[in-house]
Write an enzyme that holds these catalytic residues in place. Structure first.
Site, short mmCIF file in Angstrom:
data_model
loop_
_atom_site.label_atom_id
_atom_site.label_comp_id
_atom_site.label_asym_id
_atom_site.label_seq_id
_atom_site.Cartn_x
_atom_site.Cartn_y
_atom_site.Cartn_z
CG ASP A 148 -1.97 -1.08 1.18
OD1 ASP A 148 -2.35 -1.48 0.06
OD2 ASP A 148 -2.42 -1.53 2.25
CG ASP A 167 -6.64 -1.70 -1.47
OD1 ASP A 167 -6.82 -2.91 -1.65
OD2 ASP A 167 -5.75 -1.25 -0.72
#
Length: 202
Positions: A148, A167
């Site tokens: 991330d 995401d």
């Protein structure tokens, strides 16, 4: 025998035309399937590229402040689901992602709606992106941590959980699926309201 001796043909109702064979089922629209596939591949490729760049450029660095603090680029490795949920269940999340991919591929055979193709393509590409991390990144297959790198308004996910392109793709596709369902759009491009109004076949 003369023409006058020929008995007339029996009068009666005109012969009914031969029953028509039932129309063959139209195969699922190939353009929409191709749209789903191309979009999923583009999302997957973009997700892999952004993660490779993030690891190369952000590893060991302080968060990079962008847009006056609206966005921070910060490398985090997430063992959980999207937005750092379900941490500690990495292998289960990997199995769930595989199941999602299989379900979408099966549903694609019935696909004719452009909206559904876009939504499923986004979800499929995002699921494959994070699944790639879980399979190929450390600490091992089905245990890999997802990369991330985007934090909104503050560092370390203080305001909003740190996320990646996969995401975002999953969330956008999920929102579009909900909107399509609310407006009654079906996989085959029809509306559920039209089906209810259609007279029953005799």
């Amino acid at each position: 025998m003369s023409a006058q001796d020929v008995p007339p043909l029996p009068s009666g109702p005109a012969q009914a035309p031969a029953a028509q064979a039932p129309a063959a089922r139209t195969p699922a629209g190939r353009p929409t399937v191709w749209l789903l596939a191309v979009l999923a591949v583009l999302v997957l490729a973009a997700d892999i590229v952004t993660k490779v760049v993030a690891v190369a450029q952000l590893e060991g660095r302080e968060p990079v402040r962008l847009l006056g603090g609206l966005v921070y680029l910060q490398l985090l490795r997430n063992p959980g689901a999207a937005f750092s949920l379900a941490t500690g269940y990495t292998w289960i999340l990997a199995v769930v992602a595989i199941a999602v991919v299989v379900i979408i591929l099966r549903v694609a055979r019935k696909l004719r709606s452009t909206g559904w193709a876009i939504a499923l393509g986004l979800v499929l590409g995002g699921a494959l992106g994070n699944l790639t991390d879980r399979v190929f990144r450390s600490p091992g297959p089905l245990q890999g941590h997802v990369v991330d790198m985007v934090s909104l308004l503050a560092t370390n996910g203080t305001v909003w959980p740190v996320f990646n392109l996969a995401d975002s793709s999953i969330v956008c596709g999920g929102v579009l699926l909900v909107l399509l369902a609310l407006f009654g759009r079906e996989l085959d491009g029809t509306r559920s309201s039209d089906r209810k109004k259609a007279p029953a076949s005799e």
